[in-house]
Motif scaffolding. Structure first.
Motif, PDB file in Angstrom:
ATOM      1  N   ASP A  51      37.929  43.218  30.079  1.00 27.32           N
ATOM      2  CA  ASP A  51      38.423  44.284  30.970  1.00 27.32           C
ATOM      3  C   ASP A  51      37.260  45.067  31.570  1.00 27.32           C
ATOM      4  OD1 ASP A  51      40.974  43.506  30.440  1.00 27.32           O
ATOM      5  OD2 ASP A  51      41.374  45.073  28.952  1.00 27.32           O
ATOM      6  N   THR A  76      35.593  43.472  34.511  1.00 26.68           N
ATOM      7  CA  THR A  76      36.428  43.300  35.696  1.00 26.68           C
ATOM      8  C   THR A  76      36.360  44.578  36.518  1.00 26.68           C
ATOM      9  OG1 THR A  76      37.908  41.866  34.452  1.00 26.68           O
ATOM     10  CG2 THR A  76      38.758  42.746  36.513  1.00 26.68           C
ATOM     11  N   ARG A 103      47.748  37.907  30.583  1.00 25.44           N
ATOM     12  CA  ARG A 103      47.813  38.533  29.267  1.00 25.44           C
ATOM     13  C   ARG A 103      49.048  39.431  29.208  1.00 25.44           C
ATOM     14  NH1 ARG A 103      42.970  42.173  27.641  1.00 25.44           N
ATOM     15  NH2 ARG A 103      41.779  40.755  28.927  1.00 25.44           N
ATOM     16  N   ASP A 107      42.461  47.959  44.841  1.00 22.55           N
ATOM     17  CA  ASP A 107      42.499  46.656  44.156  1.00 22.55           C
ATOM     18  C   ASP A 107      42.475  45.461  45.111  1.00 22.55           C
ATOM     19  OD1 ASP A 107      42.566  47.901  41.707  1.00 22.55           O
ATOM     20  OD2 ASP A 107      44.756  47.849  41.563  1.00 22.55           O
ATOM     21  N   GLN A 166      37.328  38.268  44.802  1.00 21.53           N
ATOM     22  CA  GLN A 166      38.214  38.048  45.940  1.00 21.53           C
ATOM     23  C   GLN A 166      38.347  39.323  46.756  1.00 21.53           C
ATOM     24  OE1 GLN A 166      42.024  37.683  43.074  1.00 21.53           O
ATOM     25  NE2 GLN A 166      42.512  37.424  45.239  1.00 21.53           N
ATOM     26  N   SER A 213      37.272  46.580  40.401  1.00 19.55           N
ATOM     27  CA  SER A 213      38.081  46.541  41.623  1.00 19.55           C
ATOM     28  C   SER A 213      37.875  47.813  42.434  1.00 19.55           C
ATOM     29  CB  SER A 213      39.565  46.369  41.283  1.00 19.55           C
ATOM     30  OG  SER A 213      40.050  47.527  40.634  1.00 19.55           O
ATOM     31  N   HIS A 215      43.054  51.136  34.686  1.00 25.62           N
ATOM     32  CA  HIS A 215      43.876  49.940  34.703  1.00 25.62           C
ATOM     33  C   HIS A 215      42.984  48.768  35.087  1.00 25.62           C
ATOM     34  CE1 HIS A 215      43.690  50.500  39.020  1.00 25.62           C
ATOM     35  NE2 HIS A 215      44.146  49.273  39.167  1.00 25.62           N
ATOM     36  N   THR A 216      43.437  47.578  34.775  1.00 29.68           N
ATOM     37  CA  THR A 216      42.647  46.392  35.081  1.00 29.68           C
ATOM     38  C   THR A 216      43.332  45.604  36.179  1.00 29.68           C
ATOM     39  OG1 THR A 216      41.907  46.300  32.801  1.00 29.68           O
ATOM     40  CG2 THR A 216      41.623  44.305  34.104  1.00 29.68           C
ATOM     41  N   ALA A 217      42.567  45.257  37.203  1.00 32.01           N
ATOM     42  CA  ALA A 217      43.079  44.414  38.283  1.00 32.01           C
ATOM     43  C   ALA A 217      42.604  42.987  38.007  1.00 32.01           C
ATOM     44  CB  ALA A 217      42.553  44.901  39.624  1.00 32.01           C
ATOM     45  N   PRO A 218      43.477  42.126  37.502  1.00 28.21           N
ATOM     46  CA  PRO A 218      43.021  40.791  37.096  1.00 28.21           C
ATOM     47  C   PRO A 218      42.550  39.937  38.273  1.00 28.21           C
ATOM     48  CG  PRO A 218      45.407  40.941  36.942  1.00 28.21           C
ATOM     49  CD  PRO A 218      44.919  42.309  37.271  1.00 28.21           C
ATOM     50  N   VAL A 219      41.609  39.076  37.992  1.00 32.04           N
ATOM     51  CA  VAL A 219      41.100  38.153  39.004  1.00 32.04           C
ATOM     52  C   VAL A 219      41.407  36.742  38.514  1.00 32.04           C
ATOM     53  CG1 VAL A 219      39.082  37.378  40.299  1.00 32.04           C
ATOM     54  CG2 VAL A 219      39.234  39.747  39.513  1.00 32.04           C
ATOM     55  N   LEU A 267      46.809  39.178  42.589  1.00 32.49           N
ATOM     56  CA  LEU A 267      47.661  39.368  41.417  1.00 32.49           C
ATOM     57  C   LEU A 267      48.076  40.831  41.303  1.00 32.49           C
ATOM     58  CD1 LEU A 267      45.471  37.244  39.014  1.00 32.49           C
ATOM     59  CD2 LEU A 267      47.699  36.587  39.911  1.00 32.49           C
ATOM     60  N   SER A 268      49.305  41.044  40.852  1.00 34.46           N
ATOM     61  CA  SER A 268      49.782  42.415  40.729  1.00 34.46           C
ATOM     62  C   SER A 268      49.075  43.118  39.571  1.00 34.46           C
ATOM     63  CB  SER A 268      51.290  42.426  40.498  1.00 34.46           C
ATOM     64  OG  SER A 268      51.570  41.745  39.309  1.00 34.46           O
ATOM     65  N   THR A 269      48.987  44.424  39.683  1.00 36.28           N
ATOM     66  CA  THR A 269      48.385  45.195  38.587  1.00 36.28           C
ATOM     67  C   THR A 269      49.480  45.992  37.889  1.00 36.28           C
ATOM     68  OG1 THR A 269      47.931  46.985  40.118  1.00 36.28           O
ATOM     69  CG2 THR A 269      46.156  45.437  39.713  1.00 36.28           C
ATOM     70  N   ARG A 328      35.127  39.642  38.778  1.00 37.44           N
ATOM     71  CA  ARG A 328      35.146  39.496  37.321  1.00 37.44           C
ATOM     72  C   ARG A 328      33.980  38.629  36.878  1.00 37.44           C
ATOM     73  NH1 ARG A 328      38.373  35.610  33.640  1.00 37.44           N
ATOM     74  NH2 ARG A 328      37.814  36.448  31.629  1.00 37.44           N
ATOM     75  N   ASP A 352      33.808  35.504  39.569  1.00 40.02           N
ATOM     76  CA  ASP A 352      34.941  35.249  40.452  1.00 40.02           C
ATOM     77  C   ASP A 352      35.221  36.535  41.194  1.00 40.02           C
ATOM     78  OD1 ASP A 352      36.220  32.495  39.542  1.00 40.02           O
ATOM     79  OD2 ASP A 352      35.617  33.568  37.728  1.00 40.02           O
ATOM     80  N   ARG A 379      38.181  42.647  44.314  1.00 42.21           N
ATOM     81  CA  ARG A 379      38.058  42.553  42.852  1.00 42.21           C
ATOM     82  C   ARG A 379      36.951  41.571  42.485  1.00 42.21           C
ATOM     83  NH1 ARG A 379      44.344  41.762  40.971  1.00 42.21           N
ATOM     84  NH2 ARG A 379      45.271  43.128  42.527  1.00 42.21           N
TER      85      ARG A 379
END
Lengths: 415, 234
Positions: free
Chosen positions: A30, A33, B175, A39, A83, A35, B56-60, B74-76, A44, A81, A42
């Motif tokens: 986390d 990562t 996750r 968001d 985007q 953003s 919060h985490t914004a996944p990649v 991806l949604s957060t 990572r 990675d 982003r």
């Protein structure tokens, strides 16, 4: 001793700290990562720490360069990675290790992959990618990284060295057969000349170039132009001049009837000799006349705890003063997950060589046929750590004996 | 109490036609049921607000070797908390299994509180495979690769209290969490941290707030029938 030490060390480390660190690694993920812009942008950073140990016969299997019977190959791999919106994606992979292929080289830090992908529309029918990235041919590259690969070594078409040299054009069938250790075989020859030889496809083939790809209903396609042929060695992948002077074209057309099945056909053509081989070319020929043409078929199936992959490649090395050196290689790989944490995989590989005419007019094979069976049990201690073992039995190939056994262990920590 | 009385009144209807032992068993059974209902439908209420973490985490999503891009960003998920009453309570009656769906390459909801003994279904609503697994000590499982049309919908019985971290073997970024609790009295906050926990039994309890795997807050509370207690966790 090293092998046992590594195994013991891996097991102790994994069992002792894995569960304790699992939550911490999630938090590290986390923290790595990032953003911004609500968001939309982003990035990572992630990676793997890989500890490999090989117990080898001599000559060693495939692209493992050592005269020792045991070799260690520690590796740190970092991925980026990123985007920007749904239309722009960038990725990079760098490695700190002792060489792209396991061996006894000095520690080196490389940028093995970097690519930028643009998807102009919301639907995935067209994507454009530019950079240094794995070939689109076949289906092995999608799982070639340590965490995704149920084996430690690559399948035969991706690592078994043929008699073809990429630094010198073979002047005759006899020379080519000599390079393939066929006639006459010289004791100890492989330790010096293995470094000149090339396989059908060199690992994931991280060459430089551009690709277009897309999905249209149940069909998918990918076409790329690269600076090096599929057989080219890692040191050639960075030579961007090949992209303009002697490009390689590869493509894959795929059909996915449903989630379980994936079928594909690949084609690639490009010069397989390095620019340094120019003085050895036959009169009136250029590098473009020495082409590697590869036709491939691939299949994959997945359902519940089963996964099956297969690929078959017919490769032709066009050598003007010798003829067409043909070889056929295939493998079938099956993986089954016995428990949530324990899985095993078995792979059958084979490579068969065609024949070439000698000066006397006789047709002779230009390489030794080979088969190999690989067996690899794996255990995942946590979602971030696993231990793989591999046993390989090989028959045929380069050495003076018929059967060869290779063992390997690999501990992977993912973050 | 109204429920209990009405159930007690209904018992004599059957009395005349049943043997005495059966009558005793029925009365005991109804008494137990009434007691259980009385607990469930008691009017004690706890409400308040939790100071949720800001981050919060914004996944990649890794798409390195998936040459064709699928899906957008991806949604957060905003951080949420689970507020629950700690204690020992009866196992839940069989009800419709709650679901955690896999859609747009994410678990939804990303956090699901359930009582121990609850079966949770995991329908796949994406057009690609998913492979949910967990190595959490509270529940270790691997559902394998399955399609959207898979029937019956793959499910897991969560029988031990604890935190279960869900992951996908194919999509590294995915996750999710299942918080398995000992009792039936829990609620998920909204994105502002507000909660309202209704139908609580009388008595002294520990009110807990699960914020993340590292942080659980708690406070002693005394619940009384018909009383709304306001408890904030700053």
């Amino acid at each position: 001793m090293k092998f046992r030490l590594l195994l013991s060390f891996s097991l102790i480390v994994a069992a002792g700290v894995a569960h304790a660190t699992d939550d911490a690694i999630d938090r590290i993920e986390d923290a790595l990562t990032w953003s911004t812009a609500h968001d939309r942008i982003r990035a990572r950073l992630s990676g793997t720490l890989e500890l490999e140990e090989y117990w080898l016969p001599q000559p060693a299997q495939g692209t493992i360069y050592t005269e020792e019977r045991r070799v260690s190959a520690p590796r740190l791999v970092l991925f980026l990675d990123a985007q920007a919106g749904s239309q722009s994606y960038f990725f990079a992979q760098s490695r700190l290790d002792r060489g792209f292929d396991p061996g006894e080289g000095r520690a080196q830090w490389r940028l093995d992959e970097y690519a930028w992908r643009i998807t102009p529309q919301e639907d995935p029918r067209f994507n454009f990618q530019i950079g240094k990235f794995a070939t689109v041919a076949g289906n092995w590259t999608a799982r070639h990284l340590a965490w995704d690969n149920p084996f430690i070594t690559a399948p035969l078409p991706y690592e078994n060295l043929t008699g073809i040299w990429d630094g010198t054009a073979a002047p005759s069938t006899e020379t080519l057969r000599h390079w393939a250790y066929l006639d006459p075989a010289t004791p100890g020859q492989s330790s010096t000349t293995d470094r000149y030889r090339v396989p059908i496809i060199w690992g994931p083939s991280y060459a430089i170039g551009a690709a277009v790809s897309g999905i249209i209903a149940k069909f998918n396609y990918a076409v790329e132009i690269k600076n090096a042929s599929l057989s080219s060695r890692p040191t050639i992948w960075n030579d961007v001049t090949g992209l303009w002077r002697n490009p390689t074209f590869s493509g894959r057309f795929g059909y996915r009837p449903d989630e379980r099945w994936s079928l594909g056909a690949s084609l690639s053509t490009g010069p397989f000799l390095q620019p340094s081989a120019r003085p050895t070319l036959a009169a009136g020929t250029t590098l473009k006349d020495y082409r590697e043409v590869v036709v491939g078929q691939d299949l994959s199936f997945a359902w519940h705890h089963w996964q099956i992959w297969a690929e078959a490649y017919e490769a032709r090395f066009k050598i003007p003063q010798v003829g067409n050196a043909d070889t056929f290689s295939y493998y079938l790989e099956i993986k089954y997950k016995f428990t949530p944490q324990f899985f095993s995989a078995v792979r059958w590989n084979q490579q068969i060589y065609g024949q070439l005419s000698t000066r006397t007019g006789a047709a002779m094979p230009w390489g030794r046929d080979i088969w190999r069976v690989d067996f690899a049990p794996s255990y995942r201690f946590t979602p971030h750590s696993e231990l793989k073992l591999q046993y390989s039995l090989q028959a045929g190939g380069n050495g003076p004996h018929y059967y060869y056994e290779t063992m390997a262990a690999q501990f992977v920590l993912r973050f | 109490m109204i429920k209990i009385l009405s159930l007690r009144k209904s018992a004599p209807v059957h009395r005349s036609s049943w043997p005495r032992t059966a009558q005793i068993r029925l009365i005991l059974c109804l008494a137990a049921t009434a007691a259980s209902f009385g607990e469930t439908f008691a009017a004690a209420i706890v409400e308040g607000k939790i100071a949720l973490p800001k981050n919060h985490t914004a996944p990649v999503m890794s798409k390195r070797y998936e040459i064709v891009t699928q899906g957008g960003i991806l949604s957060t998920n905003p951080p949420l908390a689970v507020v629950y009453l700690d204690g020992s309570f009866p196992l839940p009656a069989a009800t419709a299994a709650p679901q955690i769906i896999q859609k747009d390459m994410a678990f939804s909801p990303a956090l699901l509180p359930v009582q121990a003994g609850t079966r949770v279904e995991f329908p796949n609503l994406d057009s690609t495979y998913h492979n949910i697994f967990s190595y959490s000590p509270a529940k270790r499982f691997d559902l394998g690769r399955y399609r959207p049309a898979e029937r019956p919908i793959p499910s897991v019985l969560f029988d031990q209290p604890g935190l279960v971290v869900l992951r996908c073997d194919i999509h590294e970024h995915m996750r999710g969490l299942v918080l398995v609790l000992g009792g039936p009295h829990f609620v998920l906050t909204n994105a502002e941290g507000e909660y309202r926990l209704e139908g609580l039994p009388d008595g002294h309890y520990v009110l807990k707030v699960w914020l993340n795997s590292q942080t659980t807050l708690e406070r002693m509370v005394e619940l009384k029938d018909g009383v709304t207690l306001k408890v904030d966790f700053p």
